[in-house]
Design a protein around this motif. Structure first.
Motif, mmCIF file in Angstrom:
data_model
loop_
_atom_site.group_PDB
_atom_site.id
_atom_site.type_symbol
_atom_site.label_atom_id
_atom_site.label_comp_id
_atom_site.label_asym_id
_atom_site.label_seq_id
_atom_site.Cartn_x
_atom_site.Cartn_y
_atom_site.Cartn_z
ATOM 1 N N SER A 26 7.634 19.323 4.110
ATOM 2 C CA SER A 26 6.272 19.819 4.323
ATOM 3 C C SER A 26 5.228 18.761 3.948
ATOM 4 N N LEU A 27 5.473 18.002 2.877
ATOM 5 C CA LEU A 27 4.552 16.944 2.482
ATOM 6 C C LEU A 27 4.631 15.778 3.461
ATOM 7 N N ARG A 28 5.824 15.418 3.888
ATOM 8 C CA ARG A 28 5.968 14.329 4.871
ATOM 9 C C ARG A 28 5.218 14.665 6.154
ATOM 10 N N ILE A 29 5.301 15.917 6.609
ATOM 11 C CA ILE A 29 4.608 16.333 7.827
ATOM 12 C C ILE A 29 3.095 16.281 7.627
ATOM 13 N N ALA A 30 2.619 16.771 6.476
ATOM 14 C CA ALA A 30 1.179 16.756 6.198
ATOM 15 C C ALA A 30 0.639 15.326 6.201
ATOM 16 N N LEU A 31 1.362 14.401 5.581
ATOM 17 C CA LEU A 31 0.926 13.009 5.537
ATOM 18 C C LEU A 31 1.020 12.359 6.918
ATOM 19 N N ALA A 32 2.070 12.662 7.653
ATOM 20 C CA ALA A 32 2.266 12.065 8.981
ATOM 21 C C ALA A 32 1.193 12.511 9.972
ATOM 22 N N HIS A 94 -5.258 10.333 15.965
ATOM 23 C CA HIS A 94 -4.742 10.921 14.732
ATOM 24 C C HIS A 94 -4.843 9.899 13.615
ATOM 25 N N ARG A 95 -4.931 10.374 12.388
ATOM 26 C CA ARG A 95 -5.024 9.485 11.235
ATOM 27 C C ARG A 95 -3.998 9.870 10.180
ATOM 28 N N PRO A 96 -2.743 9.393 10.363
ATOM 29 C CA PRO A 96 -1.722 9.639 9.341
ATOM 30 C C PRO A 96 -2.187 9.050 8.009
ATOM 31 N N VAL A 97 -1.728 9.662 6.921
ATOM 32 C CA VAL A 97 -2.217 9.310 5.587
ATOM 33 C C VAL A 97 -1.119 8.636 4.766
ATOM 34 N N ALA A 98 -1.464 7.491 4.183
ATOM 35 C CA ALA A 98 -0.574 6.802 3.258
ATOM 36 C C ALA A 98 -0.984 7.191 1.832
ATOM 37 N N VAL A 99 -0.078 6.999 0.879
ATOM 38 C CA VAL A 99 -0.360 7.322 -0.522
ATOM 39 C C VAL A 99 -0.265 6.033 -1.329
ATOM 40 N N VAL A 100 -1.343 5.740 -2.059
ATOM 41 C CA VAL A 100 -1.452 4.494 -2.821
ATOM 42 C C VAL A 100 -1.683 4.819 -4.288
ATOM 43 N N LEU A 101 -0.900 4.187 -5.153
ATOM 44 C CA LEU A 101 -1.101 4.263 -6.596
ATOM 45 C C LEU A 101 -1.957 3.064 -6.973
ATOM 46 N N SER A 102 -3.182 3.336 -7.366
ATOM 47 C CA SER A 102 -4.156 2.288 -7.621
ATOM 48 C C SER A 102 -4.208 1.960 -9.104
ATOM 49 N N GLY A 103 -4.310 0.701 -9.393
ATOM 50 C CA GLY A 103 -4.422 0.225 -10.763
ATOM 51 C C GLY A 103 -4.791 -1.238 -10.717
ATOM 52 N N THR A 104 -4.196 -2.034 -11.586
ATOM 53 C CA THR A 104 -4.431 -3.472 -11.541
ATOM 54 C C THR A 104 -4.057 -4.010 -10.174
ATOM 55 N N ARG A 105 -2.994 -3.449 -9.620
ATOM 56 C CA ARG A 105 -2.557 -3.754 -8.248
ATOM 57 C C ARG A 105 -2.394 -2.416 -7.540
ATOM 58 N N ALA A 106 -2.560 -2.431 -6.240
ATOM 59 C CA ALA A 106 -2.412 -1.204 -5.447
ATOM 60 C C ALA A 106 -0.994 -1.145 -4.886
ATOM 61 N N PHE A 107 -0.231 -0.137 -5.313
ATOM 62 C CA PHE A 107 1.145 0.026 -4.862
ATOM 63 C C PHE A 107 1.213 1.105 -3.793
ATOM 64 N N LEU A 108 1.812 0.763 -2.688
ATOM 65 C CA LEU A 108 1.986 1.700 -1.588
ATOM 66 C C LEU A 108 3.216 2.549 -1.882
ATOM 67 N N LEU A 109 2.989 3.832 -2.232
ATOM 68 C CA LEU A 109 4.094 4.725 -2.573
ATOM 69 C C LEU A 109 4.724 5.343 -1.339
ATOM 70 N N ASP A 110 3.899 5.723 -0.393
ATOM 71 C CA ASP A 110 4.382 6.332 0.844
ATOM 72 C C ASP A 110 3.473 5.878 1.971
ATOM 73 N N GLY A 111 4.069 5.454 3.074
ATOM 74 C CA GLY A 111 3.260 5.083 4.227
ATOM 75 C C GLY A 111 3.449 3.668 4.722
ATOM 76 N N HIS A 112 4.570 3.057 4.399
ATOM 77 C CA HIS A 112 4.825 1.689 4.847
ATOM 78 C C HIS A 112 4.732 1.580 6.372
#
Length: 133
Positions: A26-32, A94-112
């Motif tokens: 369900s989360l993969r579909i929402a992000l996609a 359409h605008r699929p959504v990626a998930v980024v963990l932001s900090g000192t560096r921005a890590f792409l958690l989902d959405g490569h």
């Protein structure tokens, strides 16, 4: 922007572990599809549970002009079928959504694949940002 406190997080996505988690369908579909519902903390609860305990801020989906990302796993090939799927979706508006963990560096958690598709199409990506508070 939403604030959330993680307690009992697994720490699976602690960046030095190199772990990769399978998100619920369900989360993969929402992000996609870009159909990420508010509140974000509720929609992303399965993903947030993988973080270490702490205080976080979540914002988005939003378009980011400048995004220097560190991938949490290897980038997909440009001719990968999933990248092609997202390129077609982006061209259709359409605008699929990626998930980024932001900090000192921005890590792409989902959405490569999504980010690869956005880059190939020359379109600013849509992302949800998670950052420590």
């Amino acid at each position: 922007m939403e604030r959330v406190t993680i307690t009992g997080g697994t720490g699976f996505l602690e960046l030095n572990t190199g772990g990769r988690a399978e998100l619920p369908q369900s989360l993969r579909i929402a992000l996609a599809t870009g159909q990420v519902r508010l509140p974000l903390a509720e929609t992303l609860s399965d993903l947030l549970a993988l973080l270490v305990d702490g205080q976080y801020r979540i914002s988005g989906p939003q378009r980011l002009e400048s995004l220097d990302l560190v991938p949490a796993s290897p980038w997909p090939d440009d001719d990968d079928a999933r990248v092609t799927y997202y390129r077609t979706a982006i061209r259709a508006g359409h605008r699929p959504v990626a998930v980024v963990l932001s900090g000192t560096r921005a890590f792409l958690l989902d959405g490569h694949h999504k980010i690869s598709a956005y880059r190939a199409e020359g379109v600013t990506p849509s992302v949800v940002l998670i950052s420590g508070s």
